[in-house]
Scaffold this motif. Structure first.
Motif, PDB file in Angstrom:
ATOM      1  N   GLY A  46      14.419   8.347 -33.977  1.00 37.84           N
ATOM      2  CA  GLY A  46      13.212   7.985 -34.696  1.00 37.84           C
ATOM      3  C   GLY A  46      13.154   8.745 -36.002  1.00 37.84           C
ATOM      4  O   GLY A  46      13.741   9.820 -36.134  1.00 37.84           O
ATOM      5  N   GLY A  47      12.509   8.159 -36.976  1.00 39.94           N
ATOM      6  CA  GLY A  47      12.360   8.833 -38.254  1.00 39.94           C
ATOM      7  C   GLY A  47      13.667   9.139 -38.941  1.00 39.94           C
ATOM      8  O   GLY A  47      13.796  10.147 -39.624  1.00 39.94           O
ATOM      9  N   GLY A  48      14.664   8.278 -38.729  1.00 41.48           N
ATOM     10  CA  GLY A  48      15.951   8.480 -39.368  1.00 41.48           C
ATOM     11  C   GLY A  48      16.838   9.517 -38.695  1.00 41.48           C
ATOM     12  O   GLY A  48      17.875   9.889 -39.220  1.00 41.48           O
ATOM     13  N   MET A  49      16.430   9.984 -37.502  1.00 40.81           N
ATOM     14  CA  MET A  49      17.223  10.987 -36.780  1.00 40.81           C
ATOM     15  C   MET A  49      17.631  10.426 -35.431  1.00 40.81           C
ATOM     16  O   MET A  49      16.943   9.597 -34.861  1.00 40.81           O
ATOM     17  CB  MET A  49      16.413  12.266 -36.588  1.00 40.81           C
ATOM     18  CG  MET A  49      15.971  12.844 -37.912  1.00 40.81           C
ATOM     19  SD  MET A  49      15.803  14.607 -38.016  1.00 40.81           S
ATOM     20  CE  MET A  49      17.119  15.287 -37.115  1.00 40.81           C
ATOM     21  N   VAL A  50      18.753  10.900 -34.922  1.00 35.97           N
ATOM     22  CA  VAL A  50      19.240  10.524 -33.595  1.00 35.97           C
ATOM     23  C   VAL A  50      19.474  11.797 -32.793  1.00 35.97           C
ATOM     24  O   VAL A  50      20.044  12.758 -33.298  1.00 35.97           O
ATOM     25  CB  VAL A  50      20.558   9.717 -33.692  1.00 35.97           C
ATOM     26  CG1 VAL A  50      21.124   9.447 -32.311  1.00 35.97           C
ATOM     27  CG2 VAL A  50      20.341   8.422 -34.450  1.00 35.97           C
ATOM     28  N   TRP A  51      19.008  11.792 -31.548  1.00 34.04           N
ATOM     29  CA  TRP A  51      19.225  12.917 -30.653  1.00 34.04           C
ATOM     30  C   TRP A  51      20.097  12.458 -29.511  1.00 34.04           C
ATOM     31  O   TRP A  51      19.932  11.359 -28.981  1.00 34.04           O
ATOM     32  CB  TRP A  51      17.902  13.444 -30.098  1.00 34.04           C
ATOM     33  CG  TRP A  51      17.053  14.074 -31.142  1.00 34.04           C
ATOM     34  CD1 TRP A  51      17.094  15.361 -31.577  1.00 34.04           C
ATOM     35  CD2 TRP A  51      16.038  13.433 -31.906  1.00 34.04           C
ATOM     36  NE1 TRP A  51      16.166  15.564 -32.559  1.00 34.04           N
ATOM     37  CE2 TRP A  51      15.487  14.389 -32.787  1.00 34.04           C
ATOM     38  CE3 TRP A  51      15.515  12.148 -31.951  1.00 34.04           C
ATOM     39  CZ2 TRP A  51      14.468  14.105 -33.677  1.00 34.04           C
ATOM     40  CZ3 TRP A  51      14.500  11.862 -32.841  1.00 34.04           C
ATOM     41  CH2 TRP A  51      13.993  12.843 -33.688  1.00 34.04           C
ATOM     42  N   LEU A  52      21.036  13.307 -29.116  1.00 32.76           N
ATOM     43  CA  LEU A  52      21.899  13.038 -27.983  1.00 32.76           C
ATOM     44  C   LEU A  52      21.584  14.061 -26.895  1.00 32.76           C
ATOM     45  O   LEU A  52      21.553  15.263 -27.158  1.00 32.76           O
ATOM     46  CB  LEU A  52      23.378  13.149 -28.386  1.00 32.76           C
ATOM     47  CG  LEU A  52      23.826  12.181 -29.474  1.00 32.76           C
ATOM     48  CD1 LEU A  52      25.281  12.448 -29.851  1.00 32.76           C
ATOM     49  CD2 LEU A  52      23.641  10.736 -29.046  1.00 32.76           C
ATOM     50  N   TRP A  53      21.325  13.574 -25.701  1.00 30.00           N
ATOM     51  CA  TRP A  53      20.943  14.418 -24.581  1.00 30.00           C
ATOM     52  C   TRP A  53      22.035  14.370 -23.522  1.00 30.00           C
ATOM     53  O   TRP A  53      22.390  13.297 -23.040  1.00 30.00           O
ATOM     54  CB  TRP A  53      19.634  13.924 -23.962  1.00 30.00           C
ATOM     55  CG  TRP A  53      18.527  13.799 -24.947  1.00 30.00           C
ATOM     56  CD1 TRP A  53      18.230  12.721 -25.719  1.00 30.00           C
ATOM     57  CD2 TRP A  53      17.569  14.790 -25.295  1.00 30.00           C
ATOM     58  NE1 TRP A  53      17.152  12.978 -26.510  1.00 30.00           N
ATOM     59  CE2 TRP A  53      16.721  14.244 -26.276  1.00 30.00           C
ATOM     60  CE3 TRP A  53      17.348  16.093 -24.870  1.00 30.00           C
ATOM     61  CZ2 TRP A  53      15.676  14.954 -26.824  1.00 30.00           C
ATOM     62  CZ3 TRP A  53      16.290  16.797 -25.428  1.00 30.00           C
ATOM     63  CH2 TRP A  53      15.474  16.233 -26.393  1.00 30.00           C
ATOM     64  N   ASP A  54      22.568  15.517 -23.147  1.00 29.36           N
ATOM     65  CA  ASP A  54      23.552  15.592 -22.070  1.00 29.36           C
ATOM     66  C   ASP A  54      22.789  15.535 -20.755  1.00 29.36           C
ATOM     67  O   ASP A  54      22.066  16.461 -20.411  1.00 29.36           O
ATOM     68  CB  ASP A  54      24.348  16.897 -22.166  1.00 29.36           C
ATOM     69  CG  ASP A  54      25.328  17.079 -21.024  1.00 29.36           C
ATOM     70  OD1 ASP A  54      25.495  16.151 -20.202  1.00 29.36           O
ATOM     71  OD2 ASP A  54      25.946  18.154 -20.953  1.00 29.36           O
ATOM     72  N   VAL A  55      22.927  14.444 -20.035  1.00 30.65           N
ATOM     73  CA  VAL A  55      22.228  14.281 -18.768  1.00 30.65           C
ATOM     74  C   VAL A  55      23.207  14.284 -17.590  1.00 30.65           C
ATOM     75  O   VAL A  55      22.875  13.854 -16.495  1.00 30.65           O
ATOM     76  CB  VAL A  55      21.352  13.002 -18.759  1.00 30.65           C
ATOM     77  CG1 VAL A  55      20.234  13.113 -19.773  1.00 30.65           C
ATOM     78  CG2 VAL A  55      22.191  11.757 -19.017  1.00 30.65           C
ATOM     79  N   SER A  56      24.417  14.801 -17.835  1.00 30.95           N
ATOM     80  CA  SER A  56      25.433  14.814 -16.794  1.00 30.95           C
ATOM     81  C   SER A  56      25.024  15.668 -15.599  1.00 30.95           C
ATOM     82  O   SER A  56      25.505  15.458 -14.486  1.00 30.95           O
ATOM     83  CB  SER A  56      26.767  15.296 -17.350  1.00 30.95           C
ATOM     84  OG  SER A  56      26.651  16.614 -17.838  1.00 30.95           O
ATOM     85  N   TYR A  57      24.129  16.609 -15.812  1.00 28.78           N
ATOM     86  CA  TYR A  57      23.689  17.483 -14.733  1.00 28.78           C
ATOM     87  C   TYR A  57      22.687  16.815 -13.809  1.00 28.78           C
ATOM     88  O   TYR A  57      22.391  17.321 -12.732  1.00 28.78           O
ATOM     89  CB  TYR A  57      23.072  18.768 -15.296  1.00 28.78           C
ATOM     90  CG  TYR A  57      21.816  18.514 -16.088  1.00 28.78           C
ATOM     91  CD1 TYR A  57      20.582  18.526 -15.476  1.00 28.78           C
ATOM     92  CD2 TYR A  57      21.888  18.224 -17.446  1.00 28.78           C
ATOM     93  CE1 TYR A  57      19.428  18.266 -16.196  1.00 28.78           C
ATOM     94  CE2 TYR A  57      20.746  17.973 -18.175  1.00 28.78           C
ATOM     95  CZ  TYR A  57      19.521  17.990 -17.544  1.00 28.78           C
ATOM     96  OH  TYR A  57      18.385  17.736 -18.255  1.00 28.78           O
ATOM     97  N   LEU A  58      22.172  15.685 -14.223  1.00 25.80           N
ATOM     98  CA  LEU A  58      21.172  14.994 -13.410  1.00 25.80           C
ATOM     99  C   LEU A  58      21.840  14.239 -12.270  1.00 25.80           C
ATOM    100  O   LEU A  58      22.803  13.515 -12.468  1.00 25.80           O
ATOM    101  CB  LEU A  58      20.368  14.006 -14.258  1.00 25.80           C
ATOM    102  CG  LEU A  58      19.525  14.631 -15.362  1.00 25.80           C
ATOM    103  CD1 LEU A  58      18.972  13.555 -16.261  1.00 25.80           C
ATOM    104  CD2 LEU A  58      18.405  15.453 -14.760  1.00 25.80           C
TER     105      LEU A  58
END
Length: 60
Positions: free
Chosen positions: A14-26
């Motif tokens: 959002g707002g021109g930004m991208v976030w990557l979340w490591d969810v491998s631990y889930l």
């Protein structure tokens, strides 16, 4: 938001930004989505945000 092809990374932006979340631990990434959204996705949302995932079903 969507999962990347590796199935372990959640991307959101959002707002021109991208976030990557490591969810491998889930253990249960769909439970994680339920907790974040606070409700089950609609079928339209599922097809938009989880296109490479399992078939649509209510997760909450």
């Amino acid at each position: 938001m969507t999962f990347l092809a590796d199935g372990k990374t959640l991307a959101s932006g959002g707002g021109g930004m991208v976030w990557l979340w490591d969810v491998s631990y889930l253990v249960k990434p769909l439970s994680f989505l339920c907790a974040q959204v606070g409700r089950s996705f609609t079928q339209e949302e599922w097809e938009r945000y989880v296109p490479e995932g399992p078939a649509y079903r209510k997760i909450c």
